[in-house]
Design a protein around this motif. Structure first.
Motif, PDB file in Angstrom:
ATOM      1  N   PRO A  15     -32.189 -14.048  11.498  1.00  0.00           N
ATOM      2  CA  PRO A  15     -31.495 -15.206  12.156  1.00  0.00           C
ATOM      3  C   PRO A  15     -31.723 -15.256  13.734  1.00  0.00           C
ATOM      4  O   PRO A  15     -31.379 -16.392  14.458  1.00  0.00           O
ATOM      5  N   SER A  86     -37.608 -18.762  10.143  1.00  0.00           N
ATOM      6  CA  SER A  86     -36.219 -18.465  10.580  1.00  0.00           C
ATOM      7  C   SER A  86     -35.442 -18.015   9.250  1.00  0.00           C
ATOM      8  O   SER A  86     -35.815 -18.252   8.123  1.00  0.00           O
ATOM      9  N   GLY A  87     -34.818 -16.913   9.263  1.00  0.00           N
ATOM     10  CA  GLY A  87     -33.799 -16.415   8.374  1.00  0.00           C
ATOM     11  C   GLY A  87     -34.678 -15.958   7.261  1.00  0.00           C
ATOM     12  O   GLY A  87     -35.534 -14.902   7.313  1.00  0.00           O
ATOM     13  N   ASP A  88     -34.479 -16.324   5.818  1.00  0.00           N
ATOM     14  CA  ASP A  88     -35.274 -15.904   4.751  1.00  0.00           C
ATOM     15  C   ASP A  88     -36.137 -17.410   4.343  1.00  0.00           C
ATOM     16  O   ASP A  88     -35.623 -18.296   4.382  1.00  0.00           O
ATOM     17  N   ILE A  91     -35.005 -20.303   1.918  1.00  0.00           N
ATOM     18  CA  ILE A  91     -33.904 -21.273   1.989  1.00  0.00           C
ATOM     19  C   ILE A  91     -34.281 -22.318   3.057  1.00  0.00           C
ATOM     20  O   ILE A  91     -34.318 -21.890   4.251  1.00  0.00           O
ATOM     21  N   TYR A  92     -34.511 -23.577   2.720  1.00  0.00           N
ATOM     22  CA  TYR A  92     -34.783 -24.649   3.502  1.00  0.00           C
ATOM     23  C   TYR A  92     -35.926 -24.123   4.560  1.00  0.00           C
ATOM     24  O   TYR A  92     -36.029 -24.524   5.674  1.00  0.00           O
ATOM     25  N   CYS A 116     -31.129 -13.723   5.841  1.00  0.00           N
ATOM     26  CA  CYS A 116     -30.535 -15.363   5.921  1.00  0.00           C
ATOM     27  C   CYS A 116     -29.593 -15.414   6.920  1.00  0.00           C
ATOM     28  O   CYS A 116     -28.721 -14.331   6.953  1.00  0.00           O
ATOM     29  N   SER A 117     -29.891 -16.767   7.632  1.00  0.00           N
ATOM     30  CA  SER A 117     -28.659 -16.745   8.668  1.00  0.00           C
ATOM     31  C   SER A 117     -27.204 -16.664   8.246  1.00  0.00           C
ATOM     32  O   SER A 117     -26.161 -16.504   8.822  1.00  0.00           O
ATOM     33  N   PHE A 168     -25.824 -25.638   5.556  1.00  0.00           N
ATOM     34  CA  PHE A 168     -26.880 -25.672   6.548  1.00  0.00           C
ATOM     35  C   PHE A 168     -27.003 -26.981   6.747  1.00  0.00           C
ATOM     36  O   PHE A 168     -26.705 -27.914   6.240  1.00  0.00           O
ATOM     37  N   LEU A 169     -27.697 -27.252   8.011  1.00  0.00           N
ATOM     38  CA  LEU A 169     -28.340 -28.667   8.328  1.00  0.00           C
ATOM     39  C   LEU A 169     -27.413 -29.552   8.434  1.00  0.00           C
ATOM     40  O   LEU A 169     -27.496 -30.819   8.140  1.00  0.00           O
ATOM     41  N   ARG A 197     -26.025 -20.615  16.252  1.00  0.00           N
ATOM     42  CA  ARG A 197     -27.254 -19.598  16.627  1.00  0.00           C
ATOM     43  C   ARG A 197     -26.539 -18.082  16.608  1.00  0.00           C
ATOM     44  O   ARG A 197     -26.633 -17.395  17.658  1.00  0.00           O
ATOM     45  N   VAL A 198     -26.336 -17.706  15.372  1.00  0.00           N
ATOM     46  CA  VAL A 198     -25.717 -16.508  15.265  1.00  0.00           C
ATOM     47  C   VAL A 198     -26.844 -15.592  15.526  1.00  0.00           C
ATOM     48  O   VAL A 198     -28.078 -15.772  15.178  1.00  0.00           O
ATOM     49  N   GLN A 225     -28.481 -26.328  14.455  1.00  0.00           N
ATOM     50  CA  GLN A 225     -28.564 -24.648  14.477  1.00  0.00           C
ATOM     51  C   GLN A 225     -27.215 -24.167  14.333  1.00  0.00           C
ATOM     52  O   GLN A 225     -26.732 -23.035  14.969  1.00  0.00           O
ATOM     53  N   ALA A 226     -26.359 -24.546  13.330  1.00  0.00           N
ATOM     54  CA  ALA A 226     -25.204 -23.840  13.068  1.00  0.00           C
ATOM     55  C   ALA A 226     -25.075 -24.084  11.533  1.00  0.00           C
ATOM     56  O   ALA A 226     -25.573 -24.688  10.997  1.00  0.00           O
TER      57      ALA A 226
HETATM   58  C1  LIG Z   1     -34.579 -25.184   8.403  1.00  0.00           C
HETATM   59  S1  LIG Z   1     -32.905 -24.189   8.097  1.00  0.00           S
HETATM   60  C2  LIG Z   1     -33.616 -22.752   8.028  1.00  0.00           C
HETATM   61  C3  LIG Z   1     -32.799 -21.658   7.098  1.00  0.00           C
HETATM   62  C4  LIG Z   1     -33.137 -20.287   7.059  1.00  0.00           C
HETATM   63  N1  LIG Z   1     -34.444 -20.135   6.296  1.00  0.00           N
HETATM   64  C5  LIG Z   1     -32.250 -19.100   6.827  1.00  0.00           C
HETATM   65  O1  LIG Z   1     -32.289 -18.321   6.064  1.00  0.00           O
HETATM   66  O2  LIG Z   1     -31.176 -18.884   7.709  1.00  0.00           O
HETATM   67  C6  LIG Z   1     -32.081 -24.461   9.528  1.00  0.00           C
HETATM   68  C7  LIG Z   1     -30.743 -24.260   9.257  1.00  0.00           C
HETATM   69  O3  LIG Z   1     -30.247 -22.919   8.874  1.00  0.00           O
HETATM   70  C8  LIG Z   1     -29.288 -22.492   9.717  1.00  0.00           C
HETATM   71  N2  LIG Z   1     -29.698 -21.780  10.866  1.00  0.00           N
HETATM   72  C9  LIG Z   1     -30.724 -21.040  10.921  1.00  0.00           C
HETATM   73  N3  LIG Z   1     -30.648 -19.798  11.656  1.00  0.00           N
HETATM   74  C10 LIG Z   1     -29.306 -19.875  12.146  1.00  0.00           C
HETATM   75  C11 LIG Z   1     -28.665 -19.348  13.256  1.00  0.00           C
HETATM   76  N4  LIG Z   1     -29.465 -18.186  13.802  1.00  0.00           N
HETATM   77  N5  LIG Z   1     -27.456 -19.572  13.404  1.00  0.00           N
HETATM   78  C12 LIG Z   1     -26.967 -20.273  12.912  1.00  0.00           C
HETATM   79  N6  LIG Z   1     -27.277 -21.308  12.041  1.00  0.00           N
HETATM   80  C13 LIG Z   1     -28.786 -21.074  11.382  1.00  0.00           C
HETATM   81  C14 LIG Z   1     -28.549 -24.123  10.480  1.00  0.00           C
HETATM   82  O4  LIG Z   1     -27.863 -24.628   9.712  1.00  0.00           O
HETATM   83  C15 LIG Z   1     -30.070 -24.599  10.726  1.00  0.00           C
HETATM   84  O5  LIG Z   1     -29.989 -25.946  10.819  1.00  0.00           O
END
Ligand SMILES: C[S@@+](CC[C@H](N)C(=O)[O-])C[C@H]1O[C@@H](n2cnc3c(N)ncnc32)[C@H](O)[C@@H]1O
Length: 281
Positions: A15, A86-88, A91-92, A116-117, A168-169, A197-198, A225-226
């Motif tokens: 994240p 980002s994250g995993d 997921i998206y 994952c976030s 998400f998103l 932005r965790v 990003q939330a």
């Molecule tokens: C394209 S998706 C990717 C998600 C990513 N694969 C995951 O596992 O977290 C992007 C969305 O994930 C969420 N996201 C990803 N990183 C984040 C973070 N650090 N803090 C908060 N939301 C986050 C938000 O909803 C953002 O709009």
């Protein structure tokens, strides 16, 4: 002699907090010749692990064709590429189209999972998303926007289950999100947390209920990003509730002294159901 092809690693970058990278992700980043990272949501310090001389590209301004051109050029020179998402990545992560192209080009690739976030946000909120005696399921989804949702996956359909719900998103559409959640059966008093932005230094957490979360998000002025986390699990008071026989507050069976499962014999009656023989998850 033909050069042996390199390999692509699609890496979950977590994240934002570089300490939430897995050891495997870190070692792939350390050894990669080329790094292409999602610089909108992958913290730049993740790239500090790159070896001297590694080629580093941010992907937020690149399109898929440009990313693949960089990737394939490197692989054909026998190089290792770390594509950090980002994250995993599952997921998206827009990885399916990348994998299709890698498959079509017969490129060897591997996926390294990431935190994952949503789970980083749950940790930040100090919540258990599955609540003993409450919701036992988690729905991760997004509100309809530029991407349309399939039949049966509109927010009103998913929200009708009353599970823990993670969007998400979707934070830019809070007014519509709240309206649909209320129409589906959540109430004005349903707990909600919005986590911006965790894991980043500018992280913001807003905890409230559906009654006023849209206003609070509007006042906070963040539109991306939330994560929007909805449901009983997000109630900050749950953690202070003491389960008693009378008050209906439940604990899970797992560590209960009278509960028998595969690894431990409890002092209560042996259950004859499937759960009693489970692996204790
Ligand atoms: C394209 S998706 C990717 C998600 C990513 N694969 C995951 O596992 O977290 C992007 C969305 O994930 C969420 N996201 C990803 N990183 C984040 C973070 N650090 N803090 C908060 N939301 C986050 C938000 O909803 C953002 O709009």
């Amino acid at each position: 002699m033909t050069q042996p092809q390199g390999k692509v690693y699609i890496v979950g970058g977590g994240p934002g907090d570089p300490e939430l990278l897995t050891l495997k992700a870190k070692s792939v980043i350390e050894s990669a010749d080329v790094i292409i990272y999602a610089d909108s949501l992958v913290h730049p310090s993740v790239v500090d692990f790159a070896k001297p001389g590694a080629e580093v590209h941010g992907s937020k301004t690149l399109n898929l064709g440009e990313i693949m051109d960089l990737t394939l050029a490197a692989v054909r020179q026998g190089k290792t590429v770390a594509r950090i998402q980002s994250g995993d990545p599952s997921i998206y992560g827009a990885v399916l189209e990348q994998m299709r192209l890698l498959e079509a080009e017969h490129v060897d690739y591997e996926i390294i999972p990431g935190v994952c976030s949503a789970f980083a946000a749950a940790a930040r909120l100090k919540v258990e998303l599955t609540v003993p005696g409450g919701p036992q399921s988690i729905i991760m989804t997004r509100a309809e926007g530029r991407v349309s949702m399939p039949d049966g996956e509109q927010l009103k359909d998913l929200a009708a289950h009353g599970t823990s719900l993670i969007l998400f998103l979707s934070v830019s559409r809070m007014v519509s999100v709240v309206r649909q959640l209320l129409e589906a059966g959540y109430t004005e008093s349903t707990p909600v947390a919005v986590v911006y932005r965790v894991g980043w230094p500018d992280e913001i957490v807003i905890r409230s209920t559906l009654s006023d979360i849209a206003e609070k998000v509007r006042d906070g002025k963040f539109t991306l990003q939330a994560l929007v986390m909805v449901g009983e699990a997000m109630d900050p008071n749950l953690i202070h509730q003491v389960p008693t026989a009378a008050n209906g507050v439940a604990s899970s069976h797992l560590y209960s002294s009278d509960y028998t499962h595969l690894y431990r014999t409890g002092d209560g009656e042996s259950p004859d159901d499937e759960e009693g023989g489970s692996d204790g998850d």
